[in-house]
Design an enzyme around this catalytic site. Structure first.
Site, PDB file in Angstrom:
ATOM      1  N   ASP A 161       0.847  -1.203   0.000  1.00 45.00           N
ATOM      2  CA  ASP A 161       0.000   0.000   0.000  1.00 45.00           C
ATOM      3  C   ASP A 161       0.882   1.252   0.000  1.00 45.00           C
ATOM      4  O   ASP A 161       0.610   2.226  -0.706  1.00 45.00           O
ATOM      5  CB  ASP A 161      -0.920  -0.012   1.224  1.00 45.00           C
ATOM      6  CG  ASP A 161      -1.648  -1.344   1.337  1.00 45.00           C
ATOM      7  OD1 ASP A 161      -2.343  -1.714   0.380  1.00 45.00           O
ATOM      8  OD2 ASP A 161      -1.479  -2.046   2.352  1.00 45.00           O
ATOM      9  N   HIS A 189      -4.771  -3.372   6.042  1.00 49.20           N
ATOM     10  CA  HIS A 189      -4.661  -3.681   4.607  1.00 49.20           C
ATOM     11  C   HIS A 189      -6.046  -4.139   4.136  1.00 49.20           C
ATOM     12  O   HIS A 189      -6.302  -5.304   3.891  1.00 49.20           O
ATOM     13  CB  HIS A 189      -3.603  -4.766   4.393  1.00 49.20           C
ATOM     14  CG  HIS A 189      -3.437  -5.162   2.953  1.00 49.20           C
ATOM     15  ND1 HIS A 189      -3.025  -4.289   1.978  1.00 49.20           N
ATOM     16  CD2 HIS A 189      -3.642  -6.347   2.321  1.00 49.20           C
ATOM     17  CE1 HIS A 189      -2.975  -4.912   0.815  1.00 49.20           C
ATOM     18  NE2 HIS A 189      -3.353  -6.175   0.996  1.00 49.20           N
TER      19      HIS A 189
HETATM   20  P1  NAD Z   1      -1.598 -18.638  -4.420  1.00 44.35           P
HETATM   21  O1  NAD Z   1      -2.907 -19.317  -4.321  1.00 44.35           O
HETATM   22  O2  NAD Z   1      -0.957 -18.464  -5.745  1.00 44.35           O
HETATM   23  O3  NAD Z   1      -0.546 -19.387  -3.498  1.00 44.35           O
HETATM   24  C1  NAD Z   1      -0.833 -19.743  -2.190  1.00 44.35           C
HETATM   25  C2  NAD Z   1      -0.007 -20.966  -1.879  1.00 44.35           C
HETATM   26  O4  NAD Z   1      -0.150 -21.219  -0.485  1.00 44.35           O
HETATM   27  C3  NAD Z   1      -0.466 -22.216  -2.627  1.00 44.35           C
HETATM   28  O5  NAD Z   1       0.643 -22.827  -3.255  1.00 44.35           O
HETATM   29  C4  NAD Z   1      -1.031 -23.103  -1.529  1.00 44.35           C
HETATM   30  O6  NAD Z   1      -0.846 -24.470  -1.771  1.00 44.35           O
HETATM   31  C5  NAD Z   1      -0.232 -22.621  -0.325  1.00 44.35           C
HETATM   32  N1  NAD Z   1      -0.825 -22.906   0.971  1.00 44.35           N
HETATM   33  C6  NAD Z   1      -2.136 -22.847   1.321  1.00 44.35           C
HETATM   34  N2  NAD Z   1      -2.276 -23.250   2.593  1.00 44.35           N
HETATM   35  C7  NAD Z   1      -1.034 -23.507   3.067  1.00 44.35           C
HETATM   36  C8  NAD Z   1      -0.536 -23.967   4.310  1.00 44.35           C
HETATM   37  N3  NAD Z   1      -1.335 -24.224   5.357  1.00 44.35           N
HETATM   38  N4  NAD Z   1       0.808 -24.137   4.437  1.00 44.35           N
HETATM   39  C9  NAD Z   1       1.625 -23.894   3.421  1.00 44.35           C
HETATM   40  N5  NAD Z   1       1.199 -23.495   2.197  1.00 44.35           N
HETATM   41  C10 NAD Z   1      -0.102 -23.305   2.034  1.00 44.35           C
HETATM   42  O7  NAD Z   1      -1.749 -17.233  -3.650  1.00 44.35           O
HETATM   43  P2  NAD Z   1      -0.808 -15.952  -3.755  1.00 44.35           P
HETATM   44  O8  NAD Z   1      -1.237 -15.122  -4.885  1.00 44.35           O
HETATM   45  O9  NAD Z   1       0.617 -16.374  -3.642  1.00 44.35           O
HETATM   46  O10 NAD Z   1      -1.272 -15.166  -2.440  1.00 44.35           O
HETATM   47  C11 NAD Z   1      -1.019 -15.677  -1.155  1.00 44.35           C
HETATM   48  C12 NAD Z   1      -1.698 -14.821  -0.117  1.00 44.35           C
HETATM   49  O11 NAD Z   1      -1.126 -13.502  -0.099  1.00 44.35           O
HETATM   50  C13 NAD Z   1      -3.204 -14.609  -0.334  1.00 44.35           C
HETATM   51  O12 NAD Z   1      -3.888 -14.692   0.906  1.00 44.35           O
HETATM   52  C14 NAD Z   1      -3.272 -13.183  -0.880  1.00 44.35           C
HETATM   53  O13 NAD Z   1      -4.528 -12.593  -0.661  1.00 44.35           O
HETATM   54  C15 NAD Z   1      -2.181 -12.532  -0.076  1.00 44.35           C
HETATM   55  N6  NAD Z   1      -1.653 -11.250  -0.583  1.00 44.35           N
HETATM   56  C16 NAD Z   1      -1.391 -10.281   0.328  1.00 44.35           C
HETATM   57  C17 NAD Z   1      -0.871  -9.065  -0.090  1.00 44.35           C
HETATM   58  C18 NAD Z   1      -0.580  -7.973   0.902  1.00 44.35           C
HETATM   59  O14 NAD Z   1      -0.280  -6.846   0.481  1.00 44.35           O
HETATM   60  N7  NAD Z   1      -0.608  -8.204   2.187  1.00 44.35           N
HETATM   61  C19 NAD Z   1      -0.620  -8.856  -1.446  1.00 44.35           C
HETATM   62  C20 NAD Z   1      -0.915  -9.872  -2.345  1.00 44.35           C
HETATM   63  C21 NAD Z   1      -1.433 -11.078  -1.909  1.00 44.35           C
HETATM   64  C1  LMR Z   2      -3.398  -6.699  -2.833  1.00 44.22           C
HETATM   65  O1  LMR Z   2      -3.585  -5.666  -2.195  1.00 44.22           O
HETATM   66  O2  LMR Z   2      -3.041  -6.700  -4.018  1.00 44.22           O
HETATM   67  C2  LMR Z   2      -3.583  -8.018  -2.144  1.00 44.22           C
HETATM   68  O3  LMR Z   2      -4.003  -7.850  -0.828  1.00 44.22           O
HETATM   69  C3  LMR Z   2      -4.469  -8.950  -2.891  1.00 44.22           C
HETATM   70  C4  LMR Z   2      -5.914  -8.557  -2.773  1.00 44.22           C
HETATM   71  O4  LMR Z   2      -6.715  -9.421  -2.429  1.00 44.22           O
HETATM   72  O5  LMR Z   2      -6.239  -7.407  -3.036  1.00 44.22           O
END
Ligand code: NAD
Ligand code: LMR
Length: 327
Positions: A161, A189
């Protein structure tokens, strides 16, 4: 050569993992002289295990000099044993028409389990960054489930952000992002996040002195707050490379310092600025000597107080739900 440190990345076979791991191993987080023992945590199913094996083959094929060892497991206690730093990425992402808080039910148990495992087996000084959404509340969950670890060490990612706000402002003022200082995104967030330009400067000039209030309210704030949804809409998947980049910025600055610059980190509140203790809240922080401090002494306007207050309400609501789940 320094002694290797143990670094854990969960969700290693996911989208963010694929953008994150190679940069960690290239020395972009811990420095070009810091070897690492990298441990990957993935789910225990055929698809995840196969996918993580493929990622490990690619990591091997990079012949990274800093990658002292590489392992994967589906056992959190084994994975976190003696860990110095953990990137908790693995969690379900939201899809279109969901809010991040709608993920609480799907993801809370992951952070309960991993918090307990960290408590049981990690280095007691472990630094934890929670990326998986809703990240502030998931960090709160993990922290509550790890009573033997200093609560300060559980942080959540609001650097994305912060970086989004930097670029929107740089584009508006036609300046470079690194000319901008003293910017923060307070709170959660989530939709209520409060990108705050009251103290922000471009070079020596205060942004507030020339701020276009309509642009700030109608364009800047919603663009930053809704950027995650805009990316899901455009790509069909949530942000990945920019999320990995923000995770790198967050942990690198925490470990190596932020050069006296403000960075946004979601950290357990110590009561600063009236934020109830324990809520994992986005604050302006300065990192030094492997630690962070919340910037103190800001005289807040009524607008800033209101921006902070709406995030307290949002996070208190989530805290209530998860307190019941954790018991
Ligand atoms: P994705 O689905 O591509 O990958 C998630 C991975 O986590 C998968 O490979 C899955 O098998 C694994 N997983 C699920 N449960 C698990 C567990 N208990 N132990 C280990 N591995 C496990 O998702 P992504 O795009 O990589 O996003 C991951 C997370 O990050 C999501 O919750 C997304 O919303 C979040 N995210 C947060 C931000 C932020 O700014 N805070 C930004 C982007 C994404
Ligand atoms: C983001 O801000 O890009 C991540 O938190 C993914 C989402 O769900 O928006």
């Amino acid at each position: 050569m320094k002694k290797p440190m143990k670094v854990v990345v969960t969700g290693a076979a996911g989208q963010i993992g694929y953008s994150l791991l190679f940069r960690i191993c290239a020395g972009e987080v811990f420095g070009k002289d810091q070897p690492i023992n990298l441990w990957l945590l993935e789910r225990n199913n055929e698809t995840s295990i196969k996918a993580v094996r493929g990622v490990m083959m690619e990591l091997d094929d990079c012949a990274f000099p800093l990658l002292a060892s590489l392992n994967s497991t589906s056992d959190p206690v084994e994975c976190f044993e003696g860990a110095d730093v953990a990137f908790l990425v693995g969690a379900r992402p939201r899809s279109k028409d969901m809010q991040r808080k709608d993920l609480i039910e799907a993801n809370a148990r992951i952070f309960i389990e991993q918090g307990k495992a960290i408590d049981q087996s990690s280095n007691k000084n472990i630094k934890v960054l929670v990326v998986g959404n809703p990240c502030n509340t998931n960090a709160y969950i993990a922290r509550r489930c790890a009573p033997s670890i200093n609560p300060r060490n559980f942080t959540a990612m609001m650097r994305l952000d912060h970086n989004r706000a930097l670029t929107q402002l740089a584009q508006k003022y036609d300046c470079a992002v690194d000319e901008i200082t003293d910017l923060v995104v307070w709170g959660n967030h989530g939709n209520t996040m409060y990108p705050d330009l009251n103290q922000t400067k471009i070079g020596e000039k205060k942004v507030a002195d020339t701020l276009d209030a309509t642009w700030y309210t109608d364009n800047f704030t919603p663009t930053v707050a809704k950027r995650g949804s805009a990316i899901i809409e455009a790509r069909g998947h949530s942000s990945a490379a920019s999320a990995a980049n923000a995770a790198i910025d967050h942990v690198r600055d925490w470990v190596l310092g932020s050069n006296d610059q403000w960075v946004t980190m979601a950290v357990p509140s110590d009561g600063s600025y009236g934020v109830p203790e324990g809520l994992v809240f986005g604050f302006p922080c300065i990192c030094k000597d492997g630690d962070y401090q919340i910037v103190q002494g800001l005289q807040l306007t009524e607008e800033q107080k209101a921006g902070i207050a709406r995030n307290i309400v949002a996070l208190e609501e989530e805290r209530k739900i998860v307190d019941e789940l954790i018991g």
